[in-house]
Write a protein that holds these residues in place. Structure first.
Motif, short mmCIF file in Angstrom:
data_model
loop_
_atom_site.label_atom_id
_atom_site.label_comp_id
_atom_site.label_asym_id
_atom_site.label_seq_id
_atom_site.Cartn_x
_atom_site.Cartn_y
_atom_site.Cartn_z
N GLU A 86 13.33 15.74 32.61
CA GLU A 86 12.34 15.11 31.72
C GLU A 86 12.90 13.79 31.24
OE1 GLU A 86 9.55 18.36 29.63
OE2 GLU A 86 11.42 17.91 28.61
N VAL A 87 12.08 12.76 31.33
CA VAL A 87 12.52 11.44 30.86
C VAL A 87 11.41 10.84 30.01
CG1 VAL A 87 14.06 10.93 32.81
CG2 VAL A 87 11.65 10.33 32.97
N GLU A 88 11.78 9.83 29.22
CA GLU A 88 10.78 9.19 28.37
C GLU A 88 9.79 8.41 29.21
OE1 GLU A 88 12.50 6.70 25.37
OE2 GLU A 88 13.73 8.37 24.65
N ALA A 89 8.54 8.38 28.75
CA ALA A 89 7.53 7.56 29.43
C ALA A 89 8.04 6.12 29.48
CB ALA A 89 6.22 7.63 28.65
N GLY A 90 7.80 5.43 30.58
CA GLY A 90 8.27 4.05 30.70
C GLY A 90 9.60 3.93 31.43
N THR A 91 10.22 5.09 31.75
CA THR A 91 11.49 5.07 32.50
C THR A 91 11.20 4.79 33.97
OG1 THR A 91 12.31 6.77 31.01
CG2 THR A 91 13.56 6.46 33.04
N SER A 92 12.03 3.98 34.60
CA SER A 92 11.82 3.73 36.03
C SER A 92 12.35 4.92 36.84
CB SER A 92 12.52 2.43 36.46
OG SER A 92 13.91 2.62 36.38
N VAL A 93 11.89 5.02 38.08
CA VAL A 93 12.36 6.10 38.95
C VAL A 93 13.87 5.97 39.14
CG1 VAL A 93 12.21 7.06 41.28
CG2 VAL A 93 10.13 6.29 40.12
N LEU A 94 14.36 4.72 39.27
CA LEU A 94 15.80 4.51 39.46
C LEU A 94 16.59 5.04 38.26
CD1 LEU A 94 18.14 3.18 41.14
CD2 LEU A 94 17.77 1.14 39.77
N ALA A 146 6.19 11.44 46.98
CA ALA A 146 5.44 12.48 47.69
C ALA A 146 4.24 12.95 46.88
CB ALA A 146 6.36 13.66 48.00
N ALA A 147 4.30 12.79 45.56
CA ALA A 147 3.14 13.08 44.69
C ALA A 147 3.18 12.10 43.53
CB ALA A 147 3.21 14.52 44.19
N GLY A 148 2.06 11.37 43.33
CA GLY A 148 2.05 10.31 42.32
C GLY A 148 2.16 10.82 40.90
N SER A 149 1.45 11.91 40.60
CA SER A 149 1.50 12.49 39.25
C SER A 149 0.82 13.85 39.27
CB SER A 149 0.78 11.57 38.24
OG SER A 149 -0.60 11.55 38.54
N ALA A 150 0.89 14.57 38.15
CA ALA A 150 0.24 15.88 38.09
C ALA A 150 -1.27 15.70 38.16
CB ALA A 150 0.64 16.59 36.79
N VAL A 151 -1.78 14.62 37.55
CA VAL A 151 -3.22 14.37 37.53
C VAL A 151 -3.71 13.93 38.91
CG1 VAL A 151 -5.03 12.97 36.43
CG2 VAL A 151 -3.01 13.68 35.12
N ASP A 152 -2.94 13.08 39.56
CA ASP A 152 -3.32 12.58 40.89
C ASP A 152 -2.14 12.78 41.85
OD1 ASP A 152 -4.12 11.28 43.12
OD2 ASP A 152 -4.44 9.33 42.19
N PRO A 153 -2.08 13.98 42.45
CA PRO A 153 -0.87 14.31 43.23
C PRO A 153 -0.82 13.71 44.63
CG PRO A 153 -2.35 16.20 43.12
CD PRO A 153 -3.04 15.09 42.42
N THR A 169 9.32 0.87 39.73
CA THR A 169 8.23 1.84 39.67
C THR A 169 8.53 2.83 38.55
OG1 THR A 169 8.05 1.65 42.07
CG2 THR A 169 6.91 3.52 41.04
N ASN A 170 7.62 2.95 37.62
CA ASN A 170 7.85 3.87 36.51
C ASN A 170 7.41 5.28 36.87
OD1 ASN A 170 8.89 1.84 35.03
ND2 ASN A 170 7.23 1.75 33.53
N VAL A 171 8.08 6.25 36.26
CA VAL A 171 7.73 7.65 36.53
C VAL A 171 6.38 7.98 35.89
CG1 VAL A 171 10.12 8.45 36.70
CG2 VAL A 171 8.95 8.52 34.50
N MET A 172 5.68 8.92 36.49
CA MET A 172 4.45 9.47 35.91
C MET A 172 4.71 10.96 35.72
SD MET A 172 2.39 6.92 35.77
CE MET A 172 0.74 7.56 35.60
N ASP A 173 3.95 11.58 34.81
CA ASP A 173 4.18 13.00 34.57
C ASP A 173 3.82 13.80 35.82
OD1 ASP A 173 5.01 15.12 33.05
OD2 ASP A 173 2.99 15.53 32.28
#
Ligand code: SF4
Ligand code: FES
Length: 369
Positions: free
Chosen positions: A18-26, A62-69, A81-85
């Motif tokens: 789990e990371v804070e919103a706004g964190t990059s994938v890197l 492989a999946a953009g987010s829980a809402v739009d996988p 690229t920032n992480v999405m939930d």
């Protein structure tokens, strides 16, 4: 009341954190650490606007987010690229990513000279590491490589543009750390080069940090050039009271002689932070305090990157966490290049990866020396 921070779940190479919103994938991958973390040649946490230039940090989403996988159609730069939930990312577990990294290394090496044996950065060069991990043993490039004359930019720094990979980090240092920008990137495409306008010397108090952020040997310390190979030196943490900078440095010693002073780096090769601020050091500490007595020596520096310094049985070595067996169901990392299959020089009866320390004539059954 302090606002509660929104946390996103992201899975990278089958490890969920789990990371804070706004964190990059890197940055999320760096929290996991080890091999799942993509390499980064142009991104630098403490330099605003850095990243997005070199493409070494590509990953597969492989999946953009829980809402739009849905998967993202192309590989993306993880530093930008920032992480999405609910995002699912593949780094070292993706064949496409490994293939792209090999391609990027091949492109970076089109013009970069293979002069590691005489380059001051050898042993701590991120491109050298990258090519060992993802490069090929040969090149397909047949044309003339671009070359430049060496140039002294200011009294303490030499620019060897032939080695530059145009990552822009040094220009961000000039922009963000020094009072006014005195160098930048001129021209476009194959003609691009960093240069000081009208040969204006870089004499700002913090200009030496450009040497530290350069991932290759394009910017080198003129007070250290050709003095020693980095693996023969002993890095020690030291500090002094300095009214210009944090005064926390690494001294690179040979015996009691201070050969070089640099900022302290973290395991990603970036300057460490103190009280949330990056530990950039001033030119006074870097270039003018070359006696051990100028410093309060704290002890051996912990070397945590894969480093040649470890080859000398350096006691401060901290081996980085190996995540490949964890994410690949216990599978051990592949040997990327078997020396015996590409070179007839080494005795095939001697497995160099299994001997303790560097090979000597005794390793090959010659007891005379
Ligand atoms: S000189 Fe070094 S830091 Fe500057 S752009 Fe070239 S590679 Fe990057
Ligand atoms: S580190 Fe991401 S593009 Fe260079």
């Amino acid at each position: 009341m302090a606002e509660e921070k929104k946390l996103f779940k992201v899975t990278i190479d089958n490890i969920t954190i789990e990371v804070e919103a706004g964190t990059s994938v890197l940055q999320a991958a760096r929290k996991i650490g080890g091999d799942v973390t993509p390499p980064a040649m142009c991104y630098y946490t403490h330099l605003k606007g850095s990243g997005g230039k070199c493409r070494t940090c590509l990953v597969e989403v492989a999946a953009g987010s829980a809402v739009d996988p849905r998967p993202m159609p192309k590989l993306v730069a993880s530093c930008r690229t920032n992480v999405m939930d609910g995002m699912v990312v593949k780094s070292v577990t993706s064949e496409k990513v490994l293939d792209a990294r090999a391609g990027v290394v091949e492109f970076l090496l089109i013009n970069h000279p293979l002069d590691c044996p005489i380059c001051d950065q050898a042993g701590e060069c991120h491109l050298q590491d990258l090519s060992y991990e993802h490069g090929k043993e040969g090149t397909r490039y047949e044309f003339k490589r671009r070359t430049f004359e060496k140039e002294d930019i200011g009294p303490f720094i030499q620019l060897h543009m032939t080695r530059c990979i145009l990552c822009y980090r040094c220009t961000y240092v000039a922009d963000q750390l020094t009072d006014h920008r005195v160098h930048g990137i001129l021209d476009r495409g194959d003609h691009s080069e960093i240069s000081t306008y009208i040969s204006k010397a870089i004499d700002n108090d913090f200009s030496g940090n450009m040497i530290d952020v350069c991932p290759v040997g394009a910017l080198t310390d003129r007070t250290f050039r050709f003095k020693n190979r980095v693996w023969f030196t002993k890095p020690m943490d030291a500090h002094r009271n300095c009214d210009k900078c944090c005064g926390k440095v690494t001294l690179w010693l040979r015996g009691d002689e201070v050969l070089r002073v640099t900022a302290r780096k973290d395991e990603w090769g970036e300057v460490q932070t103190y009280d949330g601020k990056p530990g950039w050091i001033c030119n006074d500490c870097r270039f003018h305090k070359k006696h051990k007595n100028d410093w309060v020596v704290e002890g051996l520096t912990n070397i945590s990157r894969h480093s040649v310094i470890g080859q000398g049985k350096y006691p401060g070595l901290q081996i980085p966490k190996e995540t490949i067996p964890e994410v690949m169901g216990g599978k051990q990392p592949n040997l990327l290049m078997d020396i015996h299959s590409v070179s007839g020089v080494n005795d095939p009866g001697v497995d160099l990866s299994k001997i303790e320390g560097p090979a000597t004539s005794k390793t090959f059954g010659n007891d005379d020396q």
